[in-house]
Design an enzyme around this catalytic site. Sequence first.
Site, PDB file in Angstrom:
ATOM      1  N   TYR A 112      62.443  38.246  46.232  1.00 61.50           N
ATOM      2  CA  TYR A 112      62.859  38.647  44.889  1.00 61.50           C
ATOM      3  C   TYR A 112      61.644  39.072  44.075  1.00 61.50           C
ATOM      4  O   TYR A 112      61.596  40.182  43.527  1.00 61.50           O
ATOM      5  CB  TYR A 112      63.600  37.496  44.209  1.00 61.50           C
ATOM      6  N   THR A 139      59.932  40.127  36.244  1.00 62.36           N
ATOM      7  CA  THR A 139      59.974  38.670  36.358  1.00 62.36           C
ATOM      8  C   THR A 139      58.571  38.113  36.527  1.00 62.36           C
ATOM      9  O   THR A 139      57.694  38.771  37.118  1.00 62.36           O
ATOM     10  CB  THR A 139      60.820  38.246  37.571  1.00 62.36           C
TER      11      THR A 139
END
Length: 329
Positions: A141, A117
Amino acid sequence: MTNILVTGGAGYIGSHACKVLAAAGYTPVTYDNLATGWRDAVKYGPLEVGELTDRDRLDEVFAAYRPAAVMHFAALSLVGESMADPGKYWRNNVQGSLALIEAAIAAQCLDFVFSSTCAVYGDHDGVVLDENSPQAPLNSYGASKRAIEDMLGNFGQSHGLNSVIFRYFNVAGADPDGEIGEFHQPETHLIPLMLDAIDGKRDALTVFGTDYDTPDGTCIRDYVHVMDLVDAHVLGVKWLEEGKGSRVFCLGTGTGFSVREVIEQSGKVTNREVPVVEGDRRPGDAVKLVSGSRRAREELGWEPKRSVMQTMVADAWRWHQNDGAHYSA
């Protein structure tokens, strides 16, 4: 045919990856715990149910299918939740990936495509992010994904594991054929939430934060069509098959859309008004995140052909209106 183990293959992105893998002549083997994925989305190869952290189960699946490569999508990915419960993200994403990597190495499956990501970068306003941009994740995250990237590098040095890592932001759209699409419970992604509001399935779309330092006060994000994204992942498998070694690629369009701009485009595509209410900022949300893809274009030959907002919304809207757009577990 060559087997590819696809973790998270019952989820939104993973199921689309399985479709394009099958079309490219591979057999996608889905490994999923079905916590957020759907049996109905597994259409293109076998399903093996299991936890990422269950090493014995992973060893069974590797022994049964002898995959040539792993395509790793399975992860928890909610920014707000990762801020509230970081331990959950470190246990699932990092410990689970460690078990998966060690199982792959034990089975001599040394080609690994990882869905990372651009949240590993944190907040970089006014720049187009690339593979060399400094990393400073704002939430657990992003931090967990960065840790997995580091892990892949370590195992590459010590065990010859070759990895292609893809960093990207928001994924949107759906399979243009209408076979699979985006469906989460609960739903957290902007475009399906917006389509629910347009369709009367929820009262309104909540815009989280309208006082950011952007032209219209809302966050800006880069969006990639899910089919473009998974095409890149198949190119990543081929890259490793050709012995080109480990590489990191950013996948983006280099231009971002604010939340209000996405709402405006969606209204135009659907020819319906989007009911909106304004809410507070969410912890861990960056102001503007935009990624380039020069390396992916030049080295992989990747082209994000469907990553136009009107196309992404139109494909998502077609799926949203489809009677089969709600999977059953």
